[in-house]
Design a protein around this motif. Structure first.
Motif, PDB file in Angstrom:
ATOM      1  N   GLY A  85      18.554 -13.855  -1.924  1.00 29.24           N
ATOM      2  CA  GLY A  85      18.116 -14.520  -3.147  1.00 29.24           C
ATOM      3  C   GLY A  85      18.069 -13.616  -4.360  1.00 29.24           C
ATOM      4  N   ASN A  86      17.116 -12.696  -4.379  1.00 23.45           N
ATOM      5  CA  ASN A  86      16.856 -11.932  -5.593  1.00 23.45           C
ATOM      6  C   ASN A  86      17.960 -10.939  -5.954  1.00 23.45           C
ATOM      7  OD1 ASN A  86      14.449 -13.209  -6.147  1.00 23.45           O
ATOM      8  ND2 ASN A  86      13.198 -11.734  -5.037  1.00 23.45           N
ATOM      9  N   HIS A  87      18.552 -10.291  -4.967  1.00 24.44           N
ATOM     10  CA  HIS A  87      19.644  -9.356  -5.258  1.00 24.44           C
ATOM     11  C   HIS A  87      20.833 -10.111  -5.840  1.00 24.44           C
ATOM     12  CE1 HIS A  87      22.188  -5.829  -4.974  1.00 24.44           C
ATOM     13  NE2 HIS A  87      23.018  -6.430  -4.139  1.00 24.44           N
ATOM     14  N   GLY A  88      21.094 -11.298  -5.307  1.00 24.94           N
ATOM     15  CA  GLY A  88      22.191 -12.104  -5.820  1.00 24.94           C
ATOM     16  C   GLY A  88      21.971 -12.521  -7.257  1.00 24.94           C
ATOM     17  N   ILE A  89      20.738 -12.935  -7.581  1.00 23.94           N
ATOM     18  CA  ILE A  89      20.415 -13.292  -8.965  1.00 23.94           C
ATOM     19  C   ILE A  89      20.622 -12.093  -9.876  1.00 23.94           C
ATOM     20  CG2 ILE A  89      18.547 -13.954 -10.524  1.00 23.94           C
ATOM     21  CD1 ILE A  89      17.343 -15.582  -8.248  1.00 23.94           C
ATOM     22  N   ALA A  90      20.098 -10.948  -9.463  1.00 25.35           N
ATOM     23  CA  ALA A  90      20.182  -9.746 -10.297  1.00 25.35           C
ATOM     24  C   ALA A  90      21.624  -9.329 -10.521  1.00 25.35           C
ATOM     25  CB  ALA A  90      19.397  -8.606  -9.644  1.00 25.35           C
ATOM     26  N   LEU A  91      22.406  -9.291  -9.450  1.00 27.21           N
ATOM     27  CA  LEU A  91      23.796  -8.874  -9.591  1.00 27.21           C
ATOM     28  C   LEU A  91      24.572  -9.856 -10.458  1.00 27.21           C
ATOM     29  CD1 LEU A  91      25.998  -6.835  -8.737  1.00 27.21           C
ATOM     30  CD2 LEU A  91      26.632  -8.482  -6.976  1.00 27.21           C
ATOM     31  N   ALA A  92      24.362 -11.145 -10.246  1.00 28.15           N
ATOM     32  CA  ALA A  92      25.093 -12.152 -11.012  1.00 28.15           C
ATOM     33  C   ALA A  92      24.818 -12.029 -12.500  1.00 28.15           C
ATOM     34  CB  ALA A  92      24.722 -13.550 -10.514  1.00 28.15           C
ATOM     35  N   VAL A  93      23.545 -11.934 -12.853  1.00 25.22           N
ATOM     36  CA  VAL A  93      23.174 -11.879 -14.268  1.00 25.22           C
ATOM     37  C   VAL A  93      23.686 -10.606 -14.924  1.00 25.22           C
ATOM     38  CG1 VAL A  93      21.212 -11.717 -15.855  1.00 25.22           C
ATOM     39  CG2 VAL A  93      21.201 -13.417 -14.023  1.00 25.22           C
ATOM     40  N   VAL A 233      10.203 -16.131   4.700  1.00 24.13           N
ATOM     41  CA  VAL A 233      10.357 -15.269   3.523  1.00 24.13           C
ATOM     42  C   VAL A 233      11.792 -14.724   3.516  1.00 24.13           C
ATOM     43  CG1 VAL A 233       9.347 -13.388   2.188  1.00 24.13           C
ATOM     44  CG2 VAL A 233       7.923 -14.702   3.764  1.00 24.13           C
ATOM     45  N   SER A 234      12.707 -15.526   2.989  1.00 23.10           N
ATOM     46  CA  SER A 234      14.127 -15.177   3.053  1.00 23.10           C
ATOM     47  C   SER A 234      14.438 -13.914   2.268  1.00 23.10           C
ATOM     48  CB  SER A 234      14.987 -16.331   2.522  1.00 23.10           C
ATOM     49  OG  SER A 234      14.713 -16.593   1.156  1.00 23.10           O
ATOM     50  N   THR A 235      13.668 -13.632   1.223  1.00 23.72           N
ATOM     51  CA  THR A 235      13.958 -12.457   0.401  1.00 23.72           C
ATOM     52  C   THR A 235      13.594 -11.148   1.098  1.00 23.72           C
ATOM     53  OG1 THR A 235      11.871 -12.876  -0.756  1.00 23.72           O
ATOM     54  CG2 THR A 235      13.873 -13.636  -1.830  1.00 23.72           C
ATOM     55  N   LEU A 236      12.927 -11.214   2.245  1.00 25.33           N
ATOM     56  CA  LEU A 236      12.666 -10.012   3.042  1.00 25.33           C
ATOM     57  C   LEU A 236      13.514  -9.973   4.311  1.00 25.33           C
ATOM     58  CD1 LEU A 236       8.754  -9.601   2.951  1.00 25.33           C
ATOM     59  CD2 LEU A 236      10.475  -8.574   1.449  1.00 25.33           C
ATOM     60  N   SER A 237      14.409 -10.947   4.468  1.00 22.68           N
ATOM     61  CA  SER A 237      15.059 -11.146   5.765  1.00 22.68           C
ATOM     62  C   SER A 237      16.378 -10.395   5.899  1.00 22.68           C
ATOM     63  CB  SER A 237      15.266 -12.639   6.007  1.00 22.68           C
ATOM     64  OG  SER A 237      14.016 -13.307   6.104  1.00 22.68           O
ATOM     65  N   ALA A 238      16.300  -9.096   6.091  1.00 23.28           N
ATOM     66  CA  ALA A 238      17.479  -8.292   6.401  1.00 23.28           C
ATOM     67  C   ALA A 238      17.663  -8.268   7.918  1.00 23.28           C
ATOM     68  CB  ALA A 238      17.318  -6.876   5.875  1.00 23.28           C
ATOM     69  N   PRO A 239      18.893  -8.471   8.420  1.00 24.06           N
ATOM     70  CA  PRO A 239      19.103  -8.476   9.874  1.00 24.06           C
ATOM     71  C   PRO A 239      18.905  -7.110  10.515  1.00 24.06           C
ATOM     72  CG  PRO A 239      21.195  -8.639   8.718  1.00 24.06           C
ATOM     73  CD  PRO A 239      20.126  -8.779   7.676  1.00 24.06           C
ATOM     74  N   ALA A 240      18.953  -6.054   9.699  1.00 27.34           N
ATOM     75  CA  ALA A 240      18.661  -4.693  10.154  1.00 27.34           C
ATOM     76  C   ALA A 240      18.496  -3.835   8.913  1.00 27.34           C
ATOM     77  CB  ALA A 240      19.783  -4.135  11.022  1.00 27.34           C
ATOM     78  N   VAL A 241      17.714  -2.785   9.017  1.00 26.46           N
ATOM     79  CA  VAL A 241      17.676  -1.802   7.938  1.00 26.46           C
ATOM     80  C   VAL A 241      18.859  -0.859   8.122  1.00 26.46           C
ATOM     81  CG1 VAL A 241      15.178  -1.979   7.737  1.00 26.46           C
ATOM     82  CG2 VAL A 241      16.167  -0.200   9.189  1.00 26.46           C
ATOM     83  N   SER A 242      19.090   0.001   7.153  1.00 28.73           N
ATOM     84  CA  SER A 242      20.182   0.964   7.283  1.00 28.73           C
ATOM     85  C   SER A 242      19.632   2.320   7.714  1.00 28.73           C
ATOM     86  CB  SER A 242      20.907   1.111   5.947  1.00 28.73           C
ATOM     87  OG  SER A 242      20.087   1.755   4.986  1.00 28.73           O
ATOM     88  N   GLN A 243      20.522   3.182   8.155  1.00 30.01           N
ATOM     89  CA  GLN A 243      20.102   4.537   8.484  1.00 30.01           C
ATOM     90  C   GLN A 243      19.504   5.222   7.268  1.00 30.01           C
ATOM     91  OE1 GLN A 243      20.306   5.863  11.712  1.00 30.01           O
ATOM     92  NE2 GLN A 243      18.963   7.440  10.849  1.00 30.01           N
ATOM     93  N   LEU A 244      20.069   4.947   6.088  1.00 34.68           N
ATOM     94  CA  LEU A 244      19.593   5.570   4.855  1.00 34.68           C
ATOM     95  C   LEU A 244      18.162   5.154   4.529  1.00 34.68           C
ATOM     96  CD1 LEU A 244      20.324   7.344   2.385  1.00 34.68           C
ATOM     97  CD2 LEU A 244      21.183   5.258   1.277  1.00 34.68           C
ATOM     98  N   THR A 245      17.878   3.858   4.590  1.00 34.29           N
ATOM     99  CA  THR A 245      16.511   3.435   4.277  1.00 34.29           C
ATOM    100  C   THR A 245      15.549   3.822   5.398  1.00 34.29           C
ATOM    101  OG1 THR A 245      16.987   1.192   5.113  1.00 34.29           O
ATOM    102  CG2 THR A 245      17.223   1.571   2.738  1.00 34.29           C
ATOM    103  N   TYR A 246      16.011   3.768   6.635  1.00 38.86           N
ATOM    104  CA  TYR A 246      15.165   4.224   7.750  1.00 38.86           C
ATOM    105  C   TYR A 246      14.768   5.684   7.564  1.00 38.86           C
ATOM    106  CZ  TYR A 246      13.942   6.085  12.310  1.00 38.86           C
ATOM    107  OH  TYR A 246      13.300   6.755  13.332  1.00 38.86           O
ATOM    108  N   ASP A 247      15.714   6.525   7.184  1.00 43.71           N
ATOM    109  CA  ASP A 247      15.419   7.949   7.009  1.00 43.71           C
ATOM    110  C   ASP A 247      14.374   8.161   5.922  1.00 43.71           C
ATOM    111  OD1 ASP A 247      17.237   8.631   8.977  1.00 43.71           O
ATOM    112  OD2 ASP A 247      18.846   9.155   7.578  1.00 43.71           O
TER     113      ASP A 247
END
Length: 327
Positions: A85-93, A233-247
């Motif tokens: 949701g929110n990332h898409g809005i931000a990128l689009a605008v 809460v779809s705006t928090l729904s990542a199927p996995a975090v990344s190694q970068l954010t995990y680190d």
């Protein structure tokens, strides 16, 4: 080079450069004491109101930083992103404002308003059955030549989100504990990287909802793992975090707390009633977590809340409140 940068994490210099790059394109949002939340929680509360940001959430910071960093060839080819949701809005605008062609992939669970706003900005929106297939389609489109603007697995995006932490450090009164919502982890990674330098004594707490708890699962497993998404809460729904954010989180964050959907929606209602702000459940989840932080660290704590966004509709929140029997 700082110790953080030497470890491969985003450094304060990266975040300061991002702040310069996005200045004039984003809002320096208010950082204010909240008498209502202070009374509700029984401890001083300072809120960083990212829901007043352009496009209604912090996401515009990272999206703008990435778009501004593109080469001429990348700008010409166009960009792609996946979003709840929110990332898409931000990128689009912002892509529209910077005259860059963009495609956004969203799952059907994304708020209808997010699709509408993205399309109104001139972005091509592709809707998939779920978040996992959205990420798969994003990968296909990237392979076709579009430049990926990942919602969290990108050091430039993380540096952009880290500008929230820079402003918080400059503008907040003395705080001991800062709470930040986690989806894929880009916001807390950037905020933690900034605060560890600017406010090294502050404890940083991540907050997730059950059914969108990819970071806490990663911490338990010792690295990113896929999770089955079930949170409203779809705006928090990542199927996995990344190694970068995990680190970043495993190195810089005190702990990650998980609350229920019902608690997050109640938090949205409480923010409206006591703080007089209309936030989405991705921010509402901070309030039940704040109570747990206070129980753990003691009543002398001074809380900072990053109120990440406000893009939930009244109809959405009413539906969820009725489902959970809240008022």
């Amino acid at each position: 080079m700082t110790a953080t940068e030497a470890s491969g994490l985003v450094g304060i210099g990266n975040i300061e450069s991002a702040a310069e790059s996005i200045a004039g394109h984003v809002v320096r949002t208010p950082t204010v004491p909240s008498p209502g939340l202070t009374e509700l929680l029984g401890a001083p509360v300072t809120a960083k109101l990212e829901l007043l940001q352009r496009t209604g959430s912090f996401k515009v910071r990272g999206a703008t930083a990435k778009l501004k960093a593109l080469s001429e060839a990348e700008r010409a080819a166009g960009v792609v992103a996946v979003s709840g949701g929110n990332h898409g809005i931000a990128l689009a605008v912002m892509a529209g404002a910077l005259e860059i062609k963009a495609t956004v992939v969203m799952p059907r669970s994304a708020p209808a308003r997010a699709v509408e706003v993205a399309e109104a900005a001139g972005t091509s929106v592709r809707v998939t059955d779920d978040m996992a297939t959205a990420f798969a389609l994003m990968t296909e489109l990237q392979a076709s030549g579009l430049t990926l603007v990942h919602p969290f697995d990108d050091p430039v995006v993380i540096a952009g989100q880290g500008t929230v932490g820079l402003e918080f450090a400059d503008d907040a009164d003395d705080v001991t504990d800062v709470l930040v919502s986690i989806g894929g982890g880009g916001l807390i990674a950037g905020v933690a990287a900034a605060l560890r330098v600017r406010r090294p004594d502050v404890r940083i707490w991540g907050v997730e909802t059950r059914g969108a708890h990819a970071m806490s699962e990663a911490l338990a497993a010792g690295g990113p793992v896929p999770v089955e998404l079930s949170s409203v809460v779809s705006t928090l729904s990542a199927p996995a975090v990344s190694q970068l954010t995990y680190d970043h989180v495993s190195t810089l964050v005190t702990d990650v707390l998980v609350v229920s959907d019902a608690e997050a929606v109640q938090g949205t209602l409480d923010l409206a009633k006591h703080a007089k702000v209309w936030a989405e459940p991705a921010a509402g989840c901070l309030l039940p977590a704040a109570r747990r932080v206070l129980a753990e660290v003691g009543a002398e704590a001074k809380l900072g809340l990053v109120v990440c966004g406000g893009n939930a509709t009244t109809a959405d929140v009413t539906t969820w409140a009725d489902r959970f029997g809240l008022s």
